[in-house]
Scaffold this motif. Structure first.
Motif, PDB file in Angstrom:
ATOM      1  N   VAL A  64     -37.949 -12.304  21.618  1.00 30.11           N
ATOM      2  CA  VAL A  64     -37.268 -12.761  20.400  1.00 30.11           C
ATOM      3  C   VAL A  64     -36.183 -13.776  20.743  1.00 30.11           C
ATOM      4  O   VAL A  64     -36.087 -14.829  20.096  1.00 30.11           O
ATOM      5  CB  VAL A  64     -36.681 -11.550  19.640  1.00 30.11           C
ATOM      6  CG1 VAL A  64     -35.735 -11.993  18.550  1.00 30.11           C
ATOM      7  CG2 VAL A  64     -37.797 -10.708  19.048  1.00 30.11           C
ATOM      8  N   VAL A  65     -35.386 -13.497  21.753  1.00 26.55           N
ATOM      9  CA  VAL A  65     -34.323 -14.427  22.144  1.00 26.55           C
ATOM     10  C   VAL A  65     -34.919 -15.727  22.651  1.00 26.55           C
ATOM     11  O   VAL A  65     -34.450 -16.819  22.298  1.00 26.55           O
ATOM     12  CB  VAL A  65     -33.398 -13.783  23.206  1.00 26.55           C
ATOM     13  CG1 VAL A  65     -32.461 -14.796  23.827  1.00 26.55           C
ATOM     14  CG2 VAL A  65     -32.628 -12.633  22.591  1.00 26.55           C
ATOM     15  N   TYR A  66     -35.954 -15.651  23.453  1.00 20.35           N
ATOM     16  CA  TYR A  66     -36.586 -16.866  23.990  1.00 20.35           C
ATOM     17  C   TYR A  66     -37.147 -17.739  22.875  1.00 20.35           C
ATOM     18  O   TYR A  66     -36.958 -18.952  22.866  1.00 20.35           O
ATOM     19  CB  TYR A  66     -37.690 -16.489  24.977  1.00 20.35           C
ATOM     20  CG  TYR A  66     -38.440 -17.691  25.499  1.00 20.35           C
ATOM     21  CD1 TYR A  66     -37.880 -18.490  26.490  1.00 20.35           C
ATOM     22  CD2 TYR A  66     -39.695 -18.040  24.998  1.00 20.35           C
ATOM     23  CE1 TYR A  66     -38.543 -19.603  26.976  1.00 20.35           C
ATOM     24  CE2 TYR A  66     -40.354 -19.152  25.468  1.00 20.35           C
ATOM     25  CZ  TYR A  66     -39.784 -19.927  26.456  1.00 20.35           C
ATOM     26  OH  TYR A  66     -40.447 -21.027  26.909  1.00 20.35           O
ATOM     27  N   ARG A  67     -37.844 -17.128  21.929  1.00 19.51           N
ATOM     28  CA  ARG A  67     -38.416 -17.906  20.819  1.00 19.51           C
ATOM     29  C   ARG A  67     -37.332 -18.527  19.961  1.00 19.51           C
ATOM     30  O   ARG A  67     -37.482 -19.645  19.475  1.00 19.51           O
ATOM     31  CB  ARG A  67     -39.338 -17.036  19.979  1.00 19.51           C
ATOM     32  CG  ARG A  67     -40.608 -16.666  20.754  1.00 19.51           C
ATOM     33  CD  ARG A  67     -41.598 -16.021  19.888  1.00 19.51           C
ATOM     34  NE  ARG A  67     -42.032 -16.999  18.888  1.00 19.51           N
ATOM     35  CZ  ARG A  67     -43.060 -16.838  18.105  1.00 19.51           C
ATOM     36  NH1 ARG A  67     -43.750 -15.737  18.165  1.00 19.51           N
ATOM     37  NH2 ARG A  67     -43.397 -17.748  17.234  1.00 19.51           N
TER      38      ARG A  67
ATOM     39  N   ASN B  89     -34.368 -25.633  20.133  1.00 16.74           N
ATOM     40  CA  ASN B  89     -34.490 -26.845  20.925  1.00 16.74           C
ATOM     41  C   ASN B  89     -35.551 -27.771  20.329  1.00 16.74           C
ATOM     42  O   ASN B  89     -35.354 -28.977  20.264  1.00 16.74           O
ATOM     43  CB  ASN B  89     -34.829 -26.491  22.374  1.00 16.74           C
ATOM     44  CG  ASN B  89     -34.672 -27.669  23.299  1.00 16.74           C
ATOM     45  OD1 ASN B  89     -33.976 -28.626  23.003  1.00 16.74           O
ATOM     46  ND2 ASN B  89     -35.342 -27.611  24.431  1.00 16.74           N
ATOM     47  N   ASP B  90     -36.671 -27.223  19.898  1.00 16.76           N
ATOM     48  CA  ASP B  90     -37.726 -28.026  19.289  1.00 16.76           C
ATOM     49  C   ASP B  90     -37.238 -28.677  18.005  1.00 16.76           C
ATOM     50  O   ASP B  90     -37.531 -29.845  17.740  1.00 16.76           O
ATOM     51  CB  ASP B  90     -38.963 -27.173  18.997  1.00 16.76           C
ATOM     52  CG  ASP B  90     -39.703 -26.761  20.258  1.00 16.76           C
ATOM     53  OD1 ASP B  90     -39.476 -27.398  21.312  1.00 16.76           O
ATOM     54  OD2 ASP B  90     -40.503 -25.806  20.194  1.00 16.76           O
ATOM     55  N   HIS B  91     -36.475 -27.929  17.220  1.00  9.44           N
ATOM     56  CA  HIS B  91     -35.955 -28.483  15.973  1.00  9.44           C
ATOM     57  C   HIS B  91     -34.970 -29.614  16.252  1.00  9.44           C
ATOM     58  O   HIS B  91     -34.969 -30.631  15.558  1.00  9.44           O
ATOM     59  CB  HIS B  91     -35.283 -27.403  15.131  1.00  9.44           C
ATOM     60  CG  HIS B  91     -36.233 -26.405  14.555  1.00  9.44           C
ATOM     61  ND1 HIS B  91     -37.288 -26.757  13.740  1.00  9.44           N
ATOM     62  CD2 HIS B  91     -36.299 -25.062  14.669  1.00  9.44           C
ATOM     63  CE1 HIS B  91     -37.955 -25.676  13.378  1.00  9.44           C
ATOM     64  NE2 HIS B  91     -37.382 -24.626  13.939  1.00  9.44           N
ATOM     65  N   GLU B  92     -34.145 -29.451  17.267  1.00  9.16           N
ATOM     66  CA  GLU B  92     -33.181 -30.496  17.611  1.00  9.16           C
ATOM     67  C   GLU B  92     -33.891 -31.756  18.095  1.00  9.16           C
ATOM     68  O   GLU B  92     -33.508 -32.869  17.731  1.00  9.16           O
ATOM     69  CB  GLU B  92     -32.215 -29.990  18.673  1.00  9.16           C
ATOM     70  CG  GLU B  92     -31.239 -28.953  18.159  1.00  9.16           C
ATOM     71  CD  GLU B  92     -30.373 -28.357  19.248  1.00  9.16           C
ATOM     72  OE1 GLU B  92     -30.539 -28.749  20.426  1.00  9.16           O
ATOM     73  OE2 GLU B  92     -29.544 -27.494  18.923  1.00  9.16           O
ATOM     74  N   GLN B  93     -34.941 -31.588  18.890  1.00  7.49           N
ATOM     75  CA  GLN B  93     -35.697 -32.750  19.358  1.00  7.49           C
ATOM     76  C   GLN B  93     -36.370 -33.465  18.191  1.00  7.49           C
ATOM     77  O   GLN B  93     -36.341 -34.690  18.095  1.00  7.49           O
ATOM     78  CB  GLN B  93     -36.742 -32.323  20.382  1.00  7.49           C
ATOM     79  CG  GLN B  93     -36.164 -31.917  21.706  1.00  7.49           C
ATOM     80  CD  GLN B  93     -37.231 -31.397  22.667  1.00  7.49           C
ATOM     81  OE1 GLN B  93     -38.374 -31.194  22.280  1.00  7.49           O
ATOM     82  NE2 GLN B  93     -36.854 -31.181  23.913  1.00  7.49           N
ATOM     83  N   ARG B  94     -36.975 -32.705  17.294  1.00  4.67           N
ATOM     84  CA  ARG B  94     -37.646 -33.299  16.134  1.00  4.67           C
ATOM     85  C   ARG B  94     -36.636 -33.988  15.227  1.00  4.67           C
ATOM     86  O   ARG B  94     -36.895 -35.071  14.720  1.00  4.67           O
ATOM     87  CB  ARG B  94     -38.407 -32.201  15.367  1.00  4.67           C
ATOM     88  CG  ARG B  94     -39.125 -32.689  14.153  1.00  4.67           C
ATOM     89  CD  ARG B  94     -40.314 -33.557  14.528  1.00  4.67           C
ATOM     90  NE  ARG B  94     -41.009 -33.939  13.320  1.00  4.67           N
ATOM     91  CZ  ARG B  94     -41.499 -35.132  13.103  1.00  4.67           C
ATOM     92  NH1 ARG B  94     -41.428 -36.053  14.033  1.00  4.67           N
ATOM     93  NH2 ARG B  94     -42.101 -35.429  11.977  1.00  4.67           N
TER      94      ARG B  94
END
Length: 92
Positions: free
Chosen positions: A39-42, A48-53
């Motif tokens: 859960v923490v990893y996801r 991070n994915d949202h920030e990159q997008r």
């Protein structure tokens, strides 16, 4: 008393209910920390994915705004320039 009687009592394997309790506790001890880790990893990876997008979309918006500004400047220059001939406008 038989010489191996005590050894048989101590060395016996647990029965069905005892095995189930042991497996249940083992599952809890292993699966709960593993679940927390997943859960923490996801959560961290998703952030991070949202920030990159988001940064990619911000760059695209900035590029589109520059294009709109440049085309608006070209239109203003063309409309204000009284020396431009009709043939020059058609060729652009």
């Amino acid at each position: 008393m038989a010489p191996f009687a005590a050894e048989r009592v101590v060395g016996q394997l647990p029965g069905g209910p005892e095995v189930l309790v042991i497996l249940l506790l083992l599952g809890v001890v292993i699966l709960v920390p593993l679940g927390i880790f997943v859960v923490v990893y996801r959560f961290v990876a998703g952030r991070n994915d949202h920030e990159q997008r988001l940064s990619q979309l911000e760059r695209e918006v900035a590029a589109l705004q520059r294009e709109v500004r440049e085309s608006a400047d070209d239109d203003e220059t063309e409309a204000v320039d009284p020396t431009a001939s009709v043939t020059n406008r058609d060729t652009e």
